[in-house]
Scaffold this motif. Structure first.
Motif, PDB file in Angstrom:
ATOM      1  N   THR A 368       1.182  -1.485  24.536  1.00 41.08           N
ATOM      2  CA  THR A 368       1.072  -2.877  24.932  1.00 41.08           C
ATOM      3  C   THR A 368       0.659  -2.971  26.385  1.00 41.08           C
ATOM      4  O   THR A 368       1.199  -2.273  27.242  1.00 41.08           O
ATOM      5  N   VAL A 369      -0.324  -3.850  26.642  1.00 44.26           N
ATOM      6  CA  VAL A 369      -0.745  -4.152  28.014  1.00 44.26           C
ATOM      7  C   VAL A 369      -0.593  -5.655  28.198  1.00 44.26           C
ATOM      8  O   VAL A 369      -1.170  -6.444  27.435  1.00 44.26           O
ATOM      9  N   ARG A 370       0.186  -6.062  29.211  1.00 37.11           N
ATOM     10  CA  ARG A 370       0.415  -7.491  29.390  1.00 37.11           C
ATOM     11  C   ARG A 370       0.609  -7.818  30.872  1.00 37.11           C
ATOM     12  O   ARG A 370       0.980  -6.969  31.673  1.00 37.11           O
ATOM     13  N   ASN A 371       0.318  -9.071  31.199  1.00 36.73           N
ATOM     14  CA  ASN A 371       0.570  -9.598  32.552  1.00 36.73           C
ATOM     15  C   ASN A 371      -0.134  -8.767  33.623  1.00 36.73           C
ATOM     16  O   ASN A 371       0.372  -8.595  34.735  1.00 36.73           O
ATOM     17  N   LEU A 372      -1.325  -8.275  33.292  1.00 35.99           N
ATOM     18  CA  LEU A 372      -2.036  -7.368  34.193  1.00 35.99           C
ATOM     19  C   LEU A 372      -3.255  -8.050  34.798  1.00 35.99           C
ATOM     20  O   LEU A 372      -4.031  -8.711  34.086  1.00 35.99           O
ATOM     21  N   THR A 395     -13.913  -8.139  26.366  1.00 35.26           N
ATOM     22  CA  THR A 395     -13.545  -8.101  24.953  1.00 35.26           C
ATOM     23  C   THR A 395     -12.656  -6.894  24.741  1.00 35.26           C
ATOM     24  O   THR A 395     -12.646  -5.963  25.543  1.00 35.26           O
ATOM     25  N   LYS A 396     -11.944  -6.887  23.632  1.00 35.00           N
ATOM     26  CA  LYS A 396     -11.057  -5.760  23.399  1.00 35.00           C
ATOM     27  C   LYS A 396     -11.846  -4.465  23.224  1.00 35.00           C
ATOM     28  O   LYS A 396     -11.394  -3.395  23.633  1.00 35.00           O
ATOM     29  N   VAL A 406      -3.553  -0.946  20.316  1.00 33.48           N
ATOM     30  CA  VAL A 406      -3.162  -1.379  21.653  1.00 33.48           C
ATOM     31  C   VAL A 406      -3.257  -2.897  21.708  1.00 33.48           C
ATOM     32  O   VAL A 406      -4.306  -3.468  21.422  1.00 33.48           O
ATOM     33  N   ARG A 407      -2.158  -3.542  22.077  1.00 32.53           N
ATOM     34  CA  ARG A 407      -2.076  -5.002  22.091  1.00 32.53           C
ATOM     35  C   ARG A 407      -2.226  -5.495  23.531  1.00 32.53           C
ATOM     36  O   ARG A 407      -1.610  -4.954  24.449  1.00 32.53           O
ATOM     37  N   TRP A 408      -3.038  -6.556  23.697  1.00 32.19           N
ATOM     38  CA  TRP A 408      -3.307  -7.093  25.027  1.00 32.19           C
ATOM     39  C   TRP A 408      -2.855  -8.538  25.101  1.00 32.19           C
ATOM     40  O   TRP A 408      -3.144  -9.337  24.212  1.00 32.19           O
ATOM     41  N   HIS A 421      -5.398 -10.311  22.691  1.00 30.18           N
ATOM     42  CA  HIS A 421      -5.719  -9.530  21.489  1.00 30.18           C
ATOM     43  C   HIS A 421      -4.425  -8.860  21.039  1.00 30.18           C
ATOM     44  O   HIS A 421      -4.110  -7.740  21.398  1.00 30.18           O
ATOM     45  N   LEU A 422      -3.655  -9.620  20.256  1.00 30.21           N
ATOM     46  CA  LEU A 422      -2.333  -9.179  19.840  1.00 30.21           C
ATOM     47  C   LEU A 422      -2.294  -8.851  18.368  1.00 30.21           C
ATOM     48  O   LEU A 422      -1.243  -8.600  17.813  1.00 30.21           O
TER      49      LEU A 422
END
Length: 422
Positions: A368-372, A395-396, A406-408, A421-422
């Protein structure tokens, strides 16, 4: 204060230690002591004593001796305080101060000590070896502390190893508090990829703490190989060294290395790196087969991208990470259950046109990649977005290549919120 030692030679100190029959007996040292005689015979300490330096105490090997002290078989405790160990000798079998596998060591303290070897000498400032080639042999070292110490040598600063690689830690409860390593790895260019480490901690070592470590002008700041349960707090690593070997390979300085790349059994596991500032010509961090390691906080800049491969459970929490070269900010290969949460990952000050995406996950990755916040440098390509695919939008597939696992979420690219992109 303690018992003074008459005579300013290694032999005088040896005689006093050998004659001691009182555990914890304190000896007071004053001024310079000549260790240049009998260069193949270091001072041997295997008694539970204290050596306390005063008035600029120096143990000097001058130009003949690079092996000053050997320590083993300490059952209760040994303290060395306020002593400078220095030599201009070009050779030594191991290190200025060496703890070896001849006997267990318990409760060893180096307090406010300085270790300085010849810059062209192929030996360490401090060495500690619990390894033995014989099965089930080797020493056990526990409760080892370095505080307020500085090391500089042509090979490595502090090298502590076991290297059994059987999962049974031979060195435990190792602490570095406010220690420095400077100009390590200046001796032999062809070994620049294995020499030049400020802190080298490798092979079946557990419960390690480095608090406020400083590395200046080393080829590798901190190495943690086969290390379990470690904490690195507020590392400050600065080195712009680039070494060319005789076959014209370039070795750039690295901040923190969590594996030698050999196998999972030689990796770092269950660790945390918090805060600090790393600025190096090469990679801020590399990790191969590292598991359950968290990097939290800190602002770090590398000339090359961070490289993370074959691990599980790596976490980057509010880390500011920058690459000034032409590659990724970070590359993840076969990394499972990665978490990147918060922080700024940047190529904003890159000086070369990009060759790859700012952030890459291969098809084997998950996480997971978030708040980046991701920053790139449009000026390099005449106002176009600084990415490998020209001026395409985020784009993913552009950002993380081939991995649907991998979820963004909540990604901001050059100040603009991107689709999740979850």
């Amino acid at each position: 204060m303690g018992k003074p030692i008459a005579g300013r030679t290694k032999a005088a100190i040896q005689a006093a230690i050998d004659a001691s029959t009182t555990p914890g007996e304190r000896f007071v040292l004053v001024g310079e002591y000549d260790f240049s005689a009998d260069p193949d015979k270091p001072l041997v300490i295997q008694k539970n004593v204290e050596l306390i330096g005063t008035a600029g105490t120096v143990f000097t090997g001058k130009r003949s001796s690079g092996a000053l002290v050997k320590i083993h078989s300490i059952s209760k405790g040994l303290t060395l305080r306020n002593i400078t160990f220095v030599s201009q000798a070009l050779t030594s079998p191991t290190a200025l101060v060496y703890c070896n596998e001849e006997g267990d060591i318990n409760n060893l303290l180096f307090d406010t000590c300085t270790f300085i070897g010849h810059k062209n000498g192929n030996y360490n400032a401090v060495g500690m070896n619990a390894w033995s080639a014989v099965g089930n042999k080797g020493a056990r070292f526990t409760n080892i502390t370095f505080q307020h110490c500085t090391a500089s040598a042509g090979r490595m600063g502090y090298e502590l190893l076991s290297h059994k690689n059987d999962g049974d830690p031979r060195i435990t409860k190792l602490r570095f508090i406010n220690c420095r390593a400077e100009q390590c790895g200046t001796a032999i260019a062809d070994y620049a990829n294995t020499h030049g480490m400020g802190f080298s901690i490798s092979g079946d070592i557990a419960d390690v703490t480095l608090t406020n470590p400083v590395c200046i002008d080393t080829l590798l700041g901190i190495e943690l190989v086969g290390t379990r349960r470690f904490t690195v707090a507020n590392p400050r690593i600065s080195s712009q060294r680039v070494v060319k070997t005789t076959d014209n390979q370039l070795i750039r300085s690295t901040g923190i290395s969590l594996s030698d790349g050999g196998s999972r059994g030689q990796s770092a596991q269950d660790g945390r790196i918090t805060g600090g500032a790393i600025t190096v010509s090469g990679r801020v961090i590399n990790a191969f087969y590292a598991d359950a390691v968290t990097m939290a906080g800190g602002t770090h800049v590398g000339g090359q991208h961070a490289q993370l491969q074959h691990g599980t459970g790596l976490r980057f929490l509010n880390v500011n990470l920058e690459c000034t070269g032409s590659h990724y900010v970070a590359e993840f290969g076969d990394e499972r259950n990665v978490v990147i949460d918060g922080g700024n990952w940047s190529r904003k000050r890159a000086t070369a046109a990009p060759r790859y995406e700012p952030l890459s996950f291969d098809k084997s990755c998950s996480g997971t990649v978030r708040n980046l916040h991701i920053w790139t440098n449009k000026a390099i390509k005449n106002g176009q977005s600084d990415n490998y695919f020209g001026n395409e939008p985020f784009t993913k597939n552009y950002l993380y290549s081939a991995s649907p696992a991998v979820r963004w979420g909540n990604i901001v690219w050059n100040g603009a919120k991107q689709p999740d992109h979850l």
